[in-house]
Enzyme design. Sequence first.
Site: not given
Length: 874
Positions: A13, A16, A447, A646, A650
């Site tokens: 978690c 930690c 983009d 896409d 990128d």
Amino acid sequence: MQKKHFAVTGMTCSACSARVEKAVNKLNGTKEVAVNLLKNSMVVSFDEQTLSPADIITAVEKAGYGATMQEANNLKNNTSTTSKSDDNAQKTHQQMKRRLIISIIFAIPLFYISMGHMLGAPLPSCLTGTANALPYAFTQFLLVLPIIFINFKYYSVGYKTLFHLSPNMDSLIAIGSSAAIIYGIYAIYKIGFAFGVNDLATVEKFSMDLYFESAGTILTLITLGKFFESRAKGKTSDAITKLMNLAPKTAIKFTDGVEEEILVDKVQLNDILIVKAGQTVPVDGIIIEGKGLIDESALTGEPLPVEKDLNMQVIGGTINKSGYFKMRVTKIGADTTLAQIIKLVDEATSSKAPIAKIADKVSGVFVPVVITIAVLTTLGWYISGYSLEFALSIGICVLVISCPCALGLATPTAIMVGTGKGASNGILLKSAEALETAHTIDTVVLDKTGTVTMGKPVVTDMILFNEEKTSNLLQIAASLEKLSEHPLAEAILNKATAQNIKTLPVENFKQIAGQGLCGKINDTMYFAGNSRLLSNNNLLTDDIVKISEKFSTEGKTPLFFASDKEIIGIIIVADVIKPTSPQAISELKNMGIDVIMLTGDNGKTAQHICNLVGINHVISEVLPQDKEQEIQKLQNAGKKVAMVGDGINDAPALARANVGIAIGAGTDIAIDSADIVLMKSDLLDVATAIKLSKAVITNIKQNLFWAFIYNIIGIPIAMGLFYTTFGLKLNPMIGALAMSFSSVFVVSNALRLRFFHATHQTLSPAKQNTVKNAEVNIISVNINTKSKGDVSMSFLGNIFNKQSGTKKVISIEGMMCQHCVKHATEALQKIDGVSDVTVSLEQKNAVVYVNDKVTDDMLKNAIVEAGYEVTAIN
């Protein structure tokens, strides 16, 4: 100053990861520490003169966790490290799945036996009545043992962190369930002793004080939450792995006239390599002989191949679509462009601080406080003169009612339902971190290619010369382009197919490097290509050059078609905007979000696209590795940034952004680097994802309220604060039941997210596909090819829209999309004497230049006939 990567084991978690960070930060010589809980990794910048990697590993181990150093300097090491990390994540997920299944198998009968009689459910006669109290208790004990065994990790981790004075949620789970189990075992002994002295009252009392079902239920529900969390870790390394797979494994080395295929790892600086048509460029270099048509879409995101000639740079990982060249190697290994992108993705994902779960944040205070309350309460009642059994029952009751089963479900249940709702809307939410961050986004970076635009070239305009027919031009063009490898050929073939035009046989077909192609059709030689091809065949005129330049400034590519005697036409091909892009950008603006376009394309083309869709700010001509830096600049200015893209280029920017959003039709690398994937490739889903994020975060906060309200009410009662005054003492069984109902409330509240829906209206699929079947703008003109001129001035006026005459600004109401802009533009262009028509959807106006013969009424009537309203003409 050194920067090293470490793999960290044992974290469960945010408490930690915070513990590990704190332990390493205490070391003298540490400059910066970034622990990534999702990747189980850590990046440390430190002074190598005062600190060593071994010291860092020792500090992590002393904190109660494990650490090993990773090497991230080259592709080979990255591959092995990534594969190992990915295998570990998949292994953990499968382990959690197995633990959950086994826990449920035993928890259901355990809960039924212990709680069924309270609900009037029938039980076997051997388990009912005071006489059968011992088999009733022992059966529950046997059923809880497998649950304890399969989930023993909670105990090993929980007590380990407790002994290191950094208790987490596992610690409370371990303490609460252990207390319940130990007291249950104690109750079994008491029942046995009571039977020995025939004390049936004690038998009945302790048969109702068994807490085995509480322990089993707690462990099972927490395991369910952990199972949801483990799913997010399964594919965190896929992006880097797929990036590495772009690099070819071999290269063709040219030495003293001999070609030799060697491994890319053996390539040295200044080696001469050969790249043939269809092959991938092995590493970065300079062309020293030949030429090629290079597809750089994997790195630049642009759909059109680039012609590469002598002394031009080629990049490893790009594809030579046609041609043949020799190259001199300039960069190898970690210095190549592809390797740098890989490094950026890795560093961006590693340096991004994990967003702590709200429940984990609260548990940092909640856990030690509850443990302290339970201990003090037990001691308090015992010191006050009450029996040890009474005091222990009070302390256990506090732990049982406080054990965070609902707290553990508060976040994952809302995320599960929210991600399911997103998926039904075509929005794939890959992590809780994305949901927790997306609602804070104030800047969206887009983009261009494949995101704002379709990403595929289509035919937009056709210019016909000397009464040439459209069908004839398309037939000749398609016949030639059918034999071509050029990516623009597909746009022409698709247009011809849509109009049911059949291709003709071509003889003597030939590709002309850097110019185009030619072939004989029906005994006539035809040419197809760029302006250089026309020039070499004495068919290029100044007017044709002007036409070419005009369309080029709009981001369009003119393809010229000519016979051996004259030019017959020009087909204009372009990457057009998506139908929903203007609406999506308008929606984001209405939400108070700043929209920016970030592209590697040239400034004029980028600005033209921005004008069409209503984007006010554009950053153009950006190299792939610089996109990530632009995102970081915005973040440094205090912006919460979402990046939408896409392409492989990128990927670093997607990883660096607060939220990375990938278009579903894009590359796998971009999708794997992103936090959110838009499966329908619709920008409207960006707005939907942000709204869904806000709904989910609100729901999580509500869940936390329901999870804690029982503690707020129940803990004071469990502590016995009302016992001396009102005789009110909370039965641990009721406490366990209350915690179970808190989980029911949490799950029920999360299910309300199923009714979430976007407030905007998404265009129908039919409207979204209109671009594929959009009418092409066809212009016919007569041209004297023998004298190489003179294109009619009216034709040039229609094309260039020269700014001549009086400027008029027409205010228009009723335009809703770019189709409306097109209709208004066409209506005004039909008026004789009107030039330079510019219609703006955002400004709701049209700017035109008119001569003295054009009146305001003529302009108004044209707009009204097109279906819109004119409010003013200035």
